[in-house]
Write an enzyme that holds these catalytic residues in place. Structure first.
Site, PDB file in Angstrom:
ATOM      1  CB  CYS A  24      -1.805   3.828  -4.191  1.00 48.98           C
ATOM      2  SG  CYS A  24      -2.891   2.436  -4.585  1.00 48.98           S
ATOM      3  CG  HIS A  74      -2.177  -0.749   1.059  1.00 51.35           C
ATOM      4  ND1 HIS A  74      -3.112  -0.456   0.088  1.00 51.35           N
ATOM      5  CD2 HIS A  74      -2.668  -1.816   1.745  1.00 51.35           C
ATOM      6  CE1 HIS A  74      -4.128  -1.303   0.185  1.00 51.35           C
ATOM      7  NE2 HIS A  74      -3.878  -2.146   1.174  1.00 51.35           N
TER       8      HIS A  74
END
Length: 402
Positions: A249, A193
């Site tokens: 991301c 992440h």
């Protein structure tokens, strides 16, 4: 081998962690390729304060398009010239202000740090990050990197020292760059992440720092791009190579490198003119409606944005340039998410898969060709646009090597 946290200087973070100090392991070995992820979080380990999976997903949201059927390219990637053997001549360095920079000869020692976090048992659980690490590890083995010189942190391991907590991650980053010399080739890969946090130093055009998210982020905090740069870029000597891949991301400027490249091989400039044009058009419409106050506010906001954007770019170039040879491929722009995908029935990060597909098919590509080929692989399925950045100006027609 020297191991993360064993001796040496440790960067102190405001988020905690960054220390280490655990002893070198005995009989340390990486899991085999026939591994199966555990059904839940690894048992029997504790991180700072006693780690327990949080109830909500990591900040930044879950990577998009999970489970999307992403098949390998059916034919050759890119135009025929991608198959051409390029001569990797000895490139010359240059100057950035008063600082000399050099390309690495890539003839020194090789070290790699690979981090993959699936976040088992968390609401933001991913599926392909550990697979990415195994695939990249195999790729590096084929290119001269030895297992004894690679550290792997994944959340399917039972050894507490191999779990991607914040402390273990930052300690491993220190290990990666410790003792680096001109001519060395270092490699960093992160799959997990990513997020954003409010910036305070004026070096981000959008006002946010990019982050990566350790397994224990709720207790220990995220790792921001400023800290990543301070640990892995700033200590490197002139002529030492660090190749970094961030499959996460908001990863466009995850290492805060000042030079970002277009697919034509040119350095990108911030899109200030386009933003100013839109702002002026809005102010004109307010004037036409008789809204003088709205017009004034619009013009002030427009030119403030332009000033801040160009100012952030200048701050970045002044404080983030390096004499070391640092190159980063990120899975997407700062404003985008990066996909957790499925390839041939196996979970994988879309960017990691695209990079490995390209490099395995065409081992000898220029920087420009590599960037274009990776984008081509992703373009038909995803909106994310991989970014290539560097610590000093690079000749995009040089051979890309790791």
């Amino acid at each position: 081998m020297a191991y993360p946290g064993q001796g040496g200087h440790h960067y102190q973070s405001t988020h905690g962690g960054g220390g280490g100090g655990f002893p070198a392991p005995h009989g340390y070995a990486q899991p085999g390729y026939g591994y199966a992820p555990p059904s839940g979080p690894p048992q029997g380990y504790q991180s700072g304060g006693g780690y327990a999976p949080p109830m909500q997903p990591p900040p930044g949201g879950v990577q998009g398009q999970m489970g999307y059927g992403f098949a390998p390219p059916s034919g050759p990637i890119g135009p025929p010239e991608y198959a051409t053997n390029h001569v990797n001549y000895n490139p010359q360095g240059g100057m950035i202000g008063n600082q000399r920079y050099e390309y690495s000869s890539m003839q020194g020692k090789r070290k790699a740090l690979l981090i993959g976090i699936n976040y088992f048992g968390q609401n933001g659980e991913l599926r392909g990050c550990i697979n990415d690490v195994r695939n990249v590890q195999n790729f590096l083995r084929q290119r001269g990197y030895k297992d004894d010189d690679m550290v792997v942190l994944t959340d399917d391991q039972r050894d507490a020292r191999s779990i991607p907590t914040r402390q273990n991650m930052t300690a491993a980053m220190h290990w990666l760059v410790r003792g680096a010399q001109p001519g060395d080739a270092l490699f960093f890969h992160y799959s997990g992440h990513g997020g954003q946090a409010k910036a305070t130093q004026g070096d981000e055009a959008d006002g946010y720092n990019e982050t990566i998210i350790p397994l224990d982020y709720q207790q220990a905090g995220q790792i921001e791009d400023d800290e990543l740069h301070a640990i892995m870029v700033r200590p490197l000597p002139v002529g030492c190579r660090l190749t970094a891949i961030f499959d996460s991301c908001h990863s466009g400027t995850a290492l805060d490198l000042p030079y970002v490249y277009t697919t034509s091989g040119n350095v990108k400039e911030p899109n200030v003119i386009a933003g100013v044009g839109k702002g002026i058009m809005g102010a004109a419409m307010n004037y036409a409606r008789g809204d003088v106050l709205g017009m004034a506010k619009g013009l002030f906001s427009t030119f403030t944005t332009a000033k801040n954007t160009s100012g952030a770019e200048e701050v970045t170039k002044q404080t983030r340039s390096s004499g070391a040879d640092v190159v980063m491929l990120s899975g997407c722009k700062d404003s985008q998410t990066s996909a957790d995908a499925t390839e041939a029935g196996k979970a994988t990060g879309a960017c990691s898969f695209a990079f490995l597909s390209v490099m395995n098919q065409y081992p000898q590509l220029t920087y420009k060709q590599m960037l274009n080929a990776v984008r081509d692989v992703l373009a038909s399925k995803y909106s994310q646009k991989p970014q290539l950045s560097s610590s000093h100006p690079i000749d995009m027609d040089l051979l890309f090597v790791v």
